[in-house]
Design a protein around this motif. Structure first.
Motif, short mmCIF file in Angstrom:
data_model
loop_
_atom_site.label_atom_id
_atom_site.label_comp_id
_atom_site.label_asym_id
_atom_site.label_seq_id
_atom_site.Cartn_x
_atom_site.Cartn_y
_atom_site.Cartn_z
N THR A 62 40.64 43.98 23.13
CA THR A 62 39.94 43.63 24.36
C THR A 62 38.45 43.89 24.16
OG1 THR A 62 40.31 45.85 25.23
CG2 THR A 62 41.89 44.14 25.86
N PRO A 64 34.57 41.67 25.41
CA PRO A 64 33.99 40.44 25.95
C PRO A 64 33.23 39.67 24.87
CG PRO A 64 32.62 42.32 26.53
CD PRO A 64 33.83 42.87 25.81
N PRO A 65 33.12 38.36 25.04
CA PRO A 65 32.27 37.58 24.14
C PRO A 65 30.83 38.10 24.25
CG PRO A 65 33.59 36.13 25.52
CD PRO A 65 33.75 37.52 26.06
N CYS A 66 30.05 37.87 23.22
CA CYS A 66 28.65 38.28 23.25
C CYS A 66 27.86 37.34 22.35
CB CYS A 66 28.49 39.74 22.79
SG CYS A 66 29.01 40.07 21.10
N ASN A 152 32.51 34.46 20.17
CA ASN A 152 33.55 34.09 21.13
C ASN A 152 34.94 34.35 20.57
OD1 ASN A 152 31.74 32.99 23.13
ND2 ASN A 152 31.37 31.35 21.65
N LEU A 176 38.21 35.85 22.17
CA LEU A 176 37.89 36.97 23.03
C LEU A 176 37.99 36.53 24.50
CD1 LEU A 176 34.81 38.35 21.09
CD2 LEU A 176 37.15 39.26 21.10
N HIS A 178 37.16 36.45 28.44
CA HIS A 178 35.95 36.58 29.27
C HIS A 178 36.16 37.62 30.34
CE1 HIS A 178 33.52 33.29 27.73
NE2 HIS A 178 34.68 32.69 27.47
#
Length: 178
Positions: A62, A64-66, A152, A176, A178
């Motif tokens: 887990t 988040p995209p970055c 992503n 990943l 959102h």
């Protein structure tokens, strides 16, 4: 037994700029376009029956995209005796969170990671024992902006050694959330 690692693919848009750093340096083994990547977790040799487990554990990650800024070059070892020349990425915190989540999953499944502690970087060259100095290269590229690396997903790579350098094959992609 396959040699595996989890990592990020480098966008085609920034590979040419990363490759332009290459200059003749004694002992340098430059990465080619297909070899450029960012390692998140190096597993090394893995028994065939454990590859599926590694993928199952990676699906539980887990993070988040970055988006990362690829900027500047540095080295492991001293500039006069480098071991690895690399391009840096920022911000490191978001990527470290992804790596820590992945590492925790893999360790919980009994995998031993080979690249601790984590220092996010894109390897540009590895050096043999009699390496030449990269001090001028570090100074020339200390603030060079290479582009943006959207994160992503991450992938499981298999590394196959070849005389001309390792070939990296994507075995599976992990998107990943959102």
């Amino acid at each position: 037994m396959p040699k595996l690692f989890f990592g990020l693919e480098i966008p085609e848009t920034i590979k040419p700029d990363l490759l332009r750093v290459q200059k003749p340096v004694d002992g340098a083994r430059w990465q080619n376009e297909q070899q450029l990547h960012l390692t998140l977790a190096f597993l090394g040799q893995v028994d065939e029956h454990r590859v599926a487990l590694a993928c199952d554990l990676a699906r539980k990650v887990t993070a988040p995209p970055c988006e990362l800024d690829v900027r500047g070059v540095g080295c492991f070892g001293s500039p006069d005796h480098p071991k690895i020349l690399w391009a840096g990425v920022t911000p490191e915190q978001a990527l470290s969170e992804l790596q820590q989540s992945l590492a925790a999953q893999l360790i919980s499944g009994g995998f031993k990671l080979k690249n601790q502690p984590f220092k996010p970087h894109i390897t540009l060259s590895r050096f043999r024992a009699r390496a030449g100095s990269v001090a001028a290269m570090l100074k020339a590229h200390e603030n060079t902006a290479f582009g943006t690396l959207p994160v992503n997903d991450f992938v499981l790579f298999e590394s196959t050694p070849r005389p001309e350098g390792s070939v990296y094959t994507v075995l599976e992609r992990f998107v990943l959330a959102h």
